[in-house]
Design an enzyme around this catalytic site. Structure first.
Site, PDB file in Angstrom:
ATOM      1  CE  LYS A 208      -1.905   2.498   3.245  1.00 53.03           C
ATOM      2  NZ  LYS A 208      -1.729   3.831   2.626  1.00 53.03           N
TER       3      LYS A 208
ATOM      4  N   GLY B 242       7.170   4.699   8.232  1.00 55.39           N
ATOM      5  CA  GLY B 242       6.288   5.842   8.446  1.00 55.39           C
ATOM      6  C   GLY B 242       6.469   6.397   9.837  1.00 55.39           C
ATOM      7  CB  SER B 243       4.270   8.506  11.907  1.00 54.91           C
ATOM      8  OG  SER B 243       3.126   7.692  11.967  1.00 54.91           O
ATOM      9  CB  THR B 244       7.363   7.068  16.109  1.00 55.76           C
ATOM     10  OG1 THR B 244       8.615   7.300  15.461  1.00 55.76           O
ATOM     11  CG2 THR B 244       7.601   6.274  17.364  1.00 55.76           C
TER      12      THR B 244
ATOM     13  N   GLY C 287       3.747   3.118  13.776  1.00 55.13           N
ATOM     14  CA  GLY C 287       4.610   1.972  14.084  1.00 55.13           C
ATOM     15  C   GLY C 287       4.215   1.326  15.405  1.00 55.13           C
TER      16      GLY C 287
ATOM     17  CD  GLU D  80      13.228   3.912   8.046  1.00 58.60           C
ATOM     18  OE1 GLU D  80      13.297   4.712   9.011  1.00 58.60           O
ATOM     19  OE2 GLU D  80      13.109   4.259   6.871  1.00 58.60           O
TER      20      GLU D  80
ATOM     21  CB  CYS E 206      13.089   8.746   8.254  1.00 56.25           C
ATOM     22  SG  CYS E 206      13.836   7.743   6.989  1.00 56.25           S
TER      23      CYS E 206
ATOM     24  CD  GLU F 259      10.565  12.170  11.782  1.00 60.46           C
ATOM     25  OE1 GLU F 259       9.502  11.550  11.992  1.00 60.46           O
ATOM     26  OE2 GLU F 259      11.508  11.690  11.133  1.00 60.46           O
TER      27      GLU F 259
HETATM   28  P1  NAI Z   1       1.838   7.887   8.612  1.00 64.27           P
HETATM   29  O1  NAI Z   1       2.679   7.016   9.464  1.00 64.27           O
HETATM   30  O2  NAI Z   1       0.392   8.091   8.991  1.00 64.27           O
HETATM   31  O3  NAI Z   1       1.838   7.322   7.090  1.00 64.27           O
HETATM   32  C1  NAI Z   1       2.698   6.326   6.585  1.00 64.27           C
HETATM   33  C2  NAI Z   1       1.895   5.207   5.951  1.00 64.27           C
HETATM   34  O4  NAI Z   1       1.141   4.526   6.941  1.00 64.27           O
HETATM   35  C3  NAI Z   1       0.872   5.682   4.909  1.00 64.27           C
HETATM   36  O5  NAI Z   1       0.838   4.733   3.849  1.00 64.27           O
HETATM   37  C4  NAI Z   1      -0.427   5.651   5.689  1.00 64.27           C
HETATM   38  O6  NAI Z   1      -1.576   5.506   4.887  1.00 64.27           O
HETATM   39  C5  NAI Z   1      -0.235   4.434   6.558  1.00 64.27           C
HETATM   40  N1  NAI Z   1      -1.056   4.379   7.775  1.00 64.27           N
HETATM   41  C6  NAI Z   1      -1.597   5.413   8.488  1.00 64.27           C
HETATM   42  N2  NAI Z   1      -2.277   4.948   9.553  1.00 64.27           N
HETATM   43  C7  NAI Z   1      -2.172   3.593   9.522  1.00 64.27           C
HETATM   44  C8  NAI Z   1      -2.664   2.538  10.362  1.00 64.27           C
HETATM   45  N3  NAI Z   1      -3.386   2.785  11.454  1.00 64.27           N
HETATM   46  N4  NAI Z   1      -2.356   1.268  10.038  1.00 64.27           N
HETATM   47  C9  NAI Z   1      -1.602   0.986   8.953  1.00 64.27           C
HETATM   48  N5  NAI Z   1      -1.129   1.941   8.109  1.00 64.27           N
HETATM   49  C10 NAI Z   1      -1.399   3.218   8.401  1.00 64.27           C
HETATM   50  O7  NAI Z   1       2.560   9.287   8.499  1.00 64.27           O
HETATM   51  P2  NAI Z   1       1.909  10.736   8.224  1.00 64.27           P
HETATM   52  O8  NAI Z   1       0.733  10.978   9.106  1.00 64.27           O
HETATM   53  O9  NAI Z   1       1.702  10.883   6.782  1.00 64.27           O
HETATM   54  O10 NAI Z   1       3.107  11.680   8.707  1.00 64.27           O
HETATM   55  C11 NAI Z   1       3.195  12.073  10.059  1.00 64.27           C
HETATM   56  C12 NAI Z   1       4.623  12.142  10.520  1.00 64.27           C
HETATM   57  O11 NAI Z   1       5.226  10.864  10.430  1.00 64.27           O
HETATM   58  C13 NAI Z   1       5.536  13.025   9.699  1.00 64.27           C
HETATM   59  O12 NAI Z   1       5.440  14.354  10.097  1.00 64.27           O
HETATM   60  C14 NAI Z   1       6.885  12.426   9.990  1.00 64.27           C
HETATM   61  O13 NAI Z   1       7.359  12.935  11.210  1.00 64.27           O
HETATM   62  C15 NAI Z   1       6.600  10.956  10.158  1.00 64.27           C
HETATM   63  N6  NAI Z   1       6.916  10.176   8.932  1.00 64.27           N
HETATM   64  C16 NAI Z   1       8.064   9.467   8.891  1.00 64.27           C
HETATM   65  C17 NAI Z   1       8.422   8.785   7.742  1.00 64.27           C
HETATM   66  C18 NAI Z   1       9.681   8.013   7.654  1.00 64.27           C
HETATM   67  O14 NAI Z   1      10.215   7.860   6.564  1.00 64.27           O
HETATM   68  N7  NAI Z   1      10.171   7.448   8.727  1.00 64.27           N
HETATM   69  C19 NAI Z   1       7.588   8.827   6.543  1.00 64.27           C
HETATM   70  C20 NAI Z   1       6.344   9.551   6.706  1.00 64.27           C
HETATM   71  C21 NAI Z   1       6.060  10.210   7.862  1.00 64.27           C
END
Ligand code: NAI
Ligand code: MG
Length: 488
Positions: free
Chosen positions: A193, A245-247, A250, A267, A301, A398
């Site tokens: 996804k 994605g976000s902590t 995670g 990650e 990240c 972050e």
């Molecule tokens: P997010 O963690 O919500 O999104 C990342 C992925 O997870 C997307 O594909 C999203 O649709 C999916 N997702 C969201 N909720 C989920 C759930 N309950 N179960 C399974 N999958 C889910 O990140 P978001 O809200 O877009 O960004 C927020 C913060 O996260 C950013 O400001 C940044 O600090 C951090 N982040 C870190 C990343 C990294 O590369 N480590 C990448 C993106 C965001």
């Protein structure tokens, strides 16, 4: 050649560089469906969402929103395909992965333009970094597919089964490659996804996967937001979740799978320390600081988002850094001169602006060069915060935007302690001409990746991943195969 001709040639090249990349021959549909079991199909409930161009807030296309029913179809297709794919010879699996890499190369321009349109990153980065690296990941793991016995001597690796992969919006195609390539090489089947703000290059990748004749059901690509992701995480017939994605998400995933026999790799975020010693090559270090935090609008990240400068050179480094920031061009992601593109979404811009407010309210001293930001779309000027300390929120959390905090230090022990004093442990950078100091710091810094006299360098052969709240598991290199195999 006469002198004048030479000058004209230079001018022509410069004009070319200044022109925005054209969107001619970029084949975009109005509507995108799900890719399940080797076919593009409509979502069961018929729902679609918009993906937006963050540089002008205009809609690019409608994209299918997968519900639990669609995720179930994708998992069933992956399960059905699993035995055949796992039992195929490594040599044959490798051929398919190699073909995916070749087709990405052939369509590199299209991928680069779409990546910049959908996500806002500068075309120079999509063209020179994201897309070539994505192809390289497939090439690299294609090579491992028939050599797994050398990767795991005296043990017979077996694939895990059906893997759910959930990826973010900051490196959309590259993260798809990091996830898919090692999982395919080791014989797993996949439900992937992409993030809801940047689904288009993953859907283009689905076209390539379809064109290269990969057996149906081996890779399924479902689009949607967090709920779709949660449906993948909670599906009972998934063997492993790989997430970037976000902590916060995670932690949700770790809780959701507790007590099941699903495996997981995470990650997550970071708050990388970039450490400049007084004996560093200062001009080179200033370039490195700029790249560490402003690359990809700081949506990285492993960004070097906390700068530590040794006190004796702090004045000089800050002065040079401010001067360099004045030359950065913020604007049209499709313009080849752009250094900082659009912030990926309204939501992310609000997050960043909120942190800037918090930074000010905590007493930080802000510096932003004057730059005229476009009227429409989502933008943030490159930002420095001076006069901050360890307890400040903007030093601990972050921000994921072009915002750098600056602190000074006197001794090596002081900077090690400060650098390690966050919940994260993903990346760090060290700038010094003294090799012994570099080795000393690589032992003491709590970070999965440490760069010396450079920053944000990636390669398919090098493992990447974090400690502490930055997650666990490694992607890239030989280590990147491990999270996709078991031994019986
Ligand atoms: P997010 O963690 O919500 O999104 C990342 C992925 O997870 C997307 O594909 C999203 O649709 C999916 N997702 C969201 N909720 C989920 C759930 N309950 N179960 C399974 N999958 C889910 O990140 P978001 O809200 O877009 O960004 C927020 C913060 O996260 C950013 O400001 C940044 O600090 C951090 N982040 C870190 C990343 C990294 O590369 N480590 C990448 C993106 C965001
Ligand atoms: Mg978008």
């Amino acid at each position: 050649m006469k002198k004048n001709e030479n000058k004209d040639m230079f001018k022509a090249a410069w004009n070319y560089a200044a022109a925005p990349e054209s969107t001619d021959h970029i084949n975009l549909q109005k509507q995108y469906d799900l890719y399940i079991d080797g076919k593009f199909i409509k979502p069961v409930k018929g729902k679609y969402f918009d993906t937006i161009n963050p540089s002008n807030d205009k809609k690019i296309a409608s994209v299918a929103e997968a519900t639990a029913e669609d995720v179930d179809l994708a998992v069933k297709a992956a399960r059905k395909a699993f035995k055949g794919w796992a039992n195929l010879s490594g040599k044959d699996r490798g051929k398919y992965i190699f073909r995916i890499a070749r087709l990405i190369q052939e369509r590199a321009r299209e991928f680069a333009v779409i990546e910049s349109l959908d996500g806002g990153k500068p075309i120079r980065e999509s063209r020179d970094i994201d897309i070539p690296l994505a192809a390289n990941h497939f090439f690299y793991y294609a090579g491992w597919a028939d050599k797994l016995e050398y990767a795991f001597p005296n043990r017979k690796p077996k694939p895990l089964g059906v893997v759910g992969q959930i990826i973010p919006w900051n490196f959309p195609l590259l993260m798809a490659a990091w996830k898919l390539a090692p999982a395919l090489a080791t014989g797993n089947t996949i439900v992937l996804k992409p993030a809801e703000s940047t689904p288009l290059t993953a859907l283009k990748l689905a076209e390539i996967i379809n064109d290269c004749g990969l057996p149906k059901g081996v890779v399924n690509i479902v689009t949607g937001a967090g709920e779709t992701g949660a449906n993948i995480v909670n599906h009972p017939d998934i063997n492993k979740i790989a997430f970037t994605g976000s902590t916060g998400v995670g932690k949700y995933i770790a809780k959701a799978i507790a007590g099941t026999d699903k495996k997981v790799t995470l990650e997550l975020g970071g708050k990388g320390a970039n450490i400049i010693f007084e004996d560093a090559a200062i001009d080179q270090a200033v370039e490195g600081i700029v790249n560490a935090i402003f690359f990809n609008q700081g949506h990285v990240c492993c960004a070097g988002s906390r700068l530590f400068v040794q006190e004796s050179v702090a004045g000089l480094v800050i002065q040079k850094l401010k001067a360099r920031m004045e030359t950065l061009i913020v604007g049209d992601p499709l313009d080849k001169n752009t250094d900082i593109g659009a912030i990926n979404s309204k939501k992310q811009l609000q997050t960043i602006q909120n942190y800037i407010k918090i930074g000010l309210s905590e007493g930080g001293e802000i510096y932003q060069p004057e730059c005229s930001l476009p009227k429409e779309g989502n933008w943030c000027a490159p930002t420095l915060f001076l006069n901050v300390s360890q307890s400040h929120k903007i030093v601990q959390e972050e921000i994921f935007g072009p915002v750098l905090t600056v602190q000074t230090f006197r001794t090596i022990n002081e900077v090690i302690e400060k650098a390690n004093n966050t919940p994260y442990g993903l990346s760090a950078g060290v700038w010094t001409q003294n090799g012994a100091k570099i080795f000393h710091l690589t032992q003491r810094l709590e970070a999965g990746v440490i760069w010396a006299n450079t920053f944000n360098k990636f390669d398919a052969t090098s493992p990447f991943g974090g400690y502490k709240e930055s997650g666990f598991g490694r992607e890239g290199g030989l280590q990147g195969l491990k999270p996709y195999v078991k031994f019986e």
